[in-house]
Write an enzyme that holds these catalytic residues in place. Structure first.
Site, PDB file in Angstrom:
ATOM      1  N   ASP A   6      41.425  14.132  62.929  1.00 32.38           N
ATOM      2  CA  ASP A   6      41.839  15.374  63.092  1.00 32.38           C
ATOM      3  C   ASP A   6      43.392  15.194  62.104  1.00 32.38           C
ATOM      4  O   ASP A   6      44.424  14.703  62.390  1.00 32.38           O
ATOM      5  CB  ASP A   6      42.582  15.506  64.441  1.00 32.38           C
ATOM      6  CG  ASP A   6      43.439  16.515  64.895  1.00 32.38           C
ATOM      7  OD1 ASP A   6      43.634  17.308  63.773  1.00 32.38           O
ATOM      8  OD2 ASP A   6      43.908  16.839  65.896  1.00 32.38           O
ATOM      9  N   LYS A  68      50.591  20.325  55.293  1.00 35.03           N
ATOM     10  CA  LYS A  68      49.253  21.098  55.586  1.00 35.03           C
ATOM     11  C   LYS A  68      49.155  22.504  55.498  1.00 35.03           C
ATOM     12  O   LYS A  68      48.387  23.132  54.880  1.00 35.03           O
ATOM     13  CB  LYS A  68      48.773  20.636  57.203  1.00 35.03           C
ATOM     14  CG  LYS A  68      47.396  21.141  57.290  1.00 35.03           C
ATOM     15  CD  LYS A  68      46.854  20.880  58.931  1.00 35.03           C
ATOM     16  CE  LYS A  68      45.594  21.596  59.277  1.00 35.03           C
ATOM     17  NZ  LYS A  68      45.104  21.052  60.336  1.00 35.03           N
ATOM     18  N   GLU A 145      38.227  23.016  63.746  1.00 35.29           N
ATOM     19  CA  GLU A 145      38.890  22.404  64.946  1.00 35.29           C
ATOM     20  C   GLU A 145      38.766  22.880  66.292  1.00 35.29           C
ATOM     21  O   GLU A 145      38.339  22.059  67.059  1.00 35.29           O
ATOM     22  CB  GLU A 145      40.596  22.729  64.663  1.00 35.29           C
ATOM     23  CG  GLU A 145      41.261  21.565  63.585  1.00 35.29           C
ATOM     24  CD  GLU A 145      42.461  21.940  63.055  1.00 35.29           C
ATOM     25  OE1 GLU A 145      43.160  22.782  63.743  1.00 35.29           O
ATOM     26  OE2 GLU A 145      43.004  21.347  61.970  1.00 35.29           O
ATOM     27  N   ASP A 168      43.193  27.002  70.542  1.00 32.27           N
ATOM     28  CA  ASP A 168      43.780  26.106  69.785  1.00 32.27           C
ATOM     29  C   ASP A 168      45.005  26.374  68.988  1.00 32.27           C
ATOM     30  O   ASP A 168      44.986  26.876  67.829  1.00 32.27           O
ATOM     31  CB  ASP A 168      42.849  25.415  68.877  1.00 32.27           C
ATOM     32  CG  ASP A 168      43.142  24.269  68.116  1.00 32.27           C
ATOM     33  OD1 ASP A 168      44.191  23.670  68.133  1.00 32.27           O
ATOM     34  OD2 ASP A 168      42.452  23.619  67.193  1.00 32.27           O
TER      35      ASP A 168
END
Length: 570
Positions: A6, A68, A145, A168
């Site tokens: 992850d 990211k 994800e 999420d």
């Protein structure tokens, strides 16, 4: 051996499928969460994880986080005197996780499943794959994800039929997926999301409120050290609200101390717009899945930001029930990636499990629409693959030139949902030469192929000439060529990265330095003495002295961590 990773905005985790279950692997300091932070030490070596996060406050210009969000762009981050692409910084985090797994498992790791936000674009996905290559990993698959979270959740529900929604909310991105689990088949019905909505955005709004409420001089916004300390304190206060009704934010600049009390009511007031934005992807996913809320059996939370009571209350109000919290939201995505790794390795415990996924975006080209008479309207978006189509998928559409004997057509590929092409994201373009012929007899067949990794291939065929053109995406700042990846891999390999067995001690020193800068007066002097004592122990290179010294120094740091804003200056 294939591992599941992850790669998060705030924290990253690595897990493995073994003995019929997913297991998280701790890092060099014994923690499951590795902060997605990178820092360059004073000697030019690289620090990754907790040690780098500690240095965000003390060495903000030599440290980086939240990179990211820059994946797939041409942005660079300068650390010290060197500029890095976001892929390179992500590769350092992946490399650190890889080394942790190799140390724990006693064998080399060469392959990985890496998770990405469901709403990541083609460029962002390719950048993530490049980061894996730069870390020395063969990326077996990019896994969405929320799909990973669903795998971790659904693996325990295999004997029953259930429909559920994965909510999420991570540090930097928000994804929603609606899934159907039946007869050991995990089917993603629909996905939606927002790539610029996450826990970091809540912190940013609270920082702005702090400046207003505490009457902080605007000039301090340019003080990198002050801003990093403030950001850290706001993050701590936000997390504290998960366990207490109120938290206090206190930050000094050496001349004055600024303070603000934070409670749930104030947080919801400051972040009302962000909370409202969470509703739109949920509604879109449910519409695309053609599933009423009443038919959902459960709501699954993933991502650390879902710990916020304000978010959980909003979810409960939206769905009329409390969400499932069976699995730690920080860990569920990594565990799901490990399940996918088990599927890839054909583990016997997962023999019966089948999983499908969908394309999160519509993909297509721009077209010209004929109006009355000889008038035309340009720039209309025509989807070839509709969003939430089951993948892998390949679709073809035939297009015609506007004029007879037209010599060429410009093929522009976009992703998005807007009616006009200019309002979507342009992925690339291709100029196709045409043989002379009447427009009605001179078509171009455009085929888009979207695979399980979310990567797009484009082919344009001219039936009249038989020529086939593959789309080469030029000018996309988010893509590295294979040659550039090889070159950057060699450059990264030459960087000196602190050995894994030294990282725990380096983390303690970075933490001590951060606390030293926060304290004043006698407490600061006392901590300085403790830092020197620990440094002297390290200089001996005698493990029998270093280990007990590290234990004692950690206790000292824990004391000052909890007392840092209570100790009076003397």
């Amino acid at each position: 051996m294939i591992v599941g990773i992850d790669l998060g905005t705030t924290n990253s985790l690595i897990a493995v499928w073994e003995n019929g279950q997913a297991r998280l692997i701790p890092n060099s300091v014994g923690e499951l969460l590795t902060p997605s932070c990178v820092s360059i030490d004073d000697d030019g070596s690289i620090l990754v994880g907790r040690a780098a996060r500690e240095r965000l406050q003390t060495h903000p210009r030599a440290s980086a986080a939240n990179f990211k969000r820059l994946m797939g762009s041409n942005s660079t981050v300068t650390l010290g005197k060197r500029a890095f692409r976001p892929e390179e910084l992500s590769a350092m985090v992946l490399r650190s996780l890889k080394e942790d797994a190799e140390a724990a498992l006693g064998q080399p790791i060469q392959e990985a499943i890496i998770t990405v936000p469901a709403y990541f674009s083609d460029a962002q996905r390719k950048a993530t794959r490049a980061a894996g290559q730069l870390a020395g990993l063969k990326v077996e698959r990019l896994l969405n994800e929320p799909t990973a979270a669903a795998l971790a959740y659904g693996i325990h529900q295999r004997d029953s039929e259930t429909k559920f929604l994965v909510f999420d909310l991570g540090g930097g991105t928000f994804d929603v997926s609606v899934l159907d689990l039946f007869e050991n088949v995990m089917e993603v019905r629909a996905s939606a999301g927002d790539n610029v909505l996450g826990g970091e955005d809540f912190v940013t709004l609270l920082v702005a409120r702090f400046f207003e409420a505490a009457k902080v001089p605007p000039a301090l916004r340019g003080d990198a050290h002050f801003m990093q300390r403030l950001h850290a304190q706001v993050e701590l206060a936000k997390r504290a609200l998960s366990e207490a009704p109120q938290a206090s934010i206190r930050v000094g600049d050496g001349k004055a101390e600024y303070a603000m009390d934070l409670d749930e009511a104030l947080l919801e007031q400051c972040c009302a717009d962000l909370l409202a934005r969470l509703r739109h992807p949920v509604e879109r996913a449910l519409r695309d899945a053609r599933l009423p809320i009443a038919e959902l059996d459960n709501i699954v939370l993933a991502g650390g930001a879902t710990r916020m009571p304000a978010v959980r209350r909003m979810v409960a109000r939206m769905f009329g029930r409390f969400p499932a919290c069976d699995i730690n939201p920080d860990e569920v995505v990594a565990l799901g990636a490990a399940v996918q790794a088990g599927l890839k390795m054909n583990d016997a415990a997962l023999d019966e499990v089948v999983m499908t996924d969908v394309a999160p975006y519509s993909l297509g080209t721009d077209t010209v629409v004929a109006l009355d008479g000889a008038r035309y309207s340009e720039g209309h978006f025509d989807p070839i693959i509709e969003r939430n189509t089951v993948i892998p998928v390949s679709r073809v559409k035939r297009y015609f030139p506007v004029q007879d004997n037209q010599q060429a057509v410009e093929l522009n590929i976009y992703q998005g949902e807007a009616r006009m092409a200019k309002d979507n994201i342009k992925l690339g373009q291709l100029r196709i030469k045409l043989p002379p012929a009447p427009c009605a007899e001179n078509p171009v067949d455009v085929r888009l192929t979207y695979d399980v990794n979310g990567l797009l291939q484009v082919e344009a065929t001219v039936p009249r000439s038989g020529e086939v053109h593959a789309l080469v995406i030029e000018g996309n700042p988010g893509l590295l060529s294979e040659a550039e990846i090889a070159q950057r891999f060699a450059a990264l390999s030459e960087l000196k990265i602190h050995p894994r067995d030294q990282m725990a001690n380096r983390t303690l020193l970075a933490r001590g330095e951060r606390l030293y800068q926060q304290l004043r007066g006698t407490p600061r002097e006392d901590l300085g003495q403790q830092v020197m004592l620990f440094e002297r122990a390290l200089e001996t290179q005698d493990r029998h002295r270093i280990v007990p010294a590290a234990v004692q120094f950690a206790k000292v740091l824990d004391y000052f961590e909890h007392q840092s804003f209570l100790l009076p200056e003397t």
